[in-house]
Design a protein around this motif. Structure first.
Motif, PDB file in Angstrom:
ATOM      1  N   ARG A 157       0.759  -0.984  -0.030  1.00 15.28           N
ATOM      2  CA  ARG A 157       0.472  -0.024   0.053  1.00 15.28           C
ATOM      3  C   ARG A 157       0.843   1.280  -0.186  1.00 15.28           C
ATOM      4  O   ARG A 157       1.602   0.998   1.073  1.00 15.28           O
ATOM      5  N   THR A 211      -3.034   5.996  -0.615  1.00 15.45           N
ATOM      6  CA  THR A 211      -4.561   5.280  -0.801  1.00 15.45           C
ATOM      7  C   THR A 211      -4.603   4.266  -2.457  1.00 15.45           C
ATOM      8  O   THR A 211      -5.645   3.516  -1.945  1.00 15.45           O
ATOM      9  N   TRP A 212      -3.496   3.890  -2.556  1.00 16.69           N
ATOM     10  CA  TRP A 212      -3.499   2.763  -3.676  1.00 16.69           C
ATOM     11  C   TRP A 212      -2.922   1.719  -3.247  1.00 16.69           C
ATOM     12  O   TRP A 212      -1.403   1.597  -2.602  1.00 16.69           O
TER      13      TRP A 212
END
Length: 117
Positions: free
Chosen positions: A88, A91-92
């Motif tokens: 991670r 946010t991705w």
């Protein structure tokens, strides 16, 4: 996202066309085949493996007509089978294939040259 504990790869030096698998190798192989037996997961694996590097889930999701949580579930199954890993970043989540596992699978299914002639 913490690193997942991936399954331990059992040594598979002999293709199934040359020798029978022991119970541990058979269970290990079955987990991989089960993970790849779903069309969405097989496509996900092909997208990740052919990316040439890591790929963001944001670039994967548009290829499918299913929801984000469904894609996340399928990616989790691929991770648990030891086929991909992820990290991670903000946010991705970024995914990449695990070449050792693909080599293991390839070796398992290889056919001796004499058998193809």
């Amino acid at each position: 996202m913490p690193k997942q504990e991936l399954p331990v790869l059992t040594t598979c030096c002999t293709p199934i066309s040359e020798a029978a698998l022991d119970p541990v190798q058979a269970a290990d192989g079955a987990a991989v085949f089960k993970a790849l037996a779903d069309p969405i997961r097989l496509r996900l694996m092909s997208i990740i493996a052919s990316a040439g590097d890591e790929v963001c889930v944001c670039d994967i999701t548009p290829h499918f007509e299913v929801s984000g949580p469904t894609i996340s579930h399928h990616l989790k199954v691929l991770r648990e089978a030891g086929l991909v890993d992820c990290e991670r970043r903000g946010t991705w989540v970024y995914y990449w294939p695990l070449p050792e596992r693909l080599t293991w699978l390839s070796t398992l299914l290889s056919v001796p040259a004499a058998a193809t002639a």
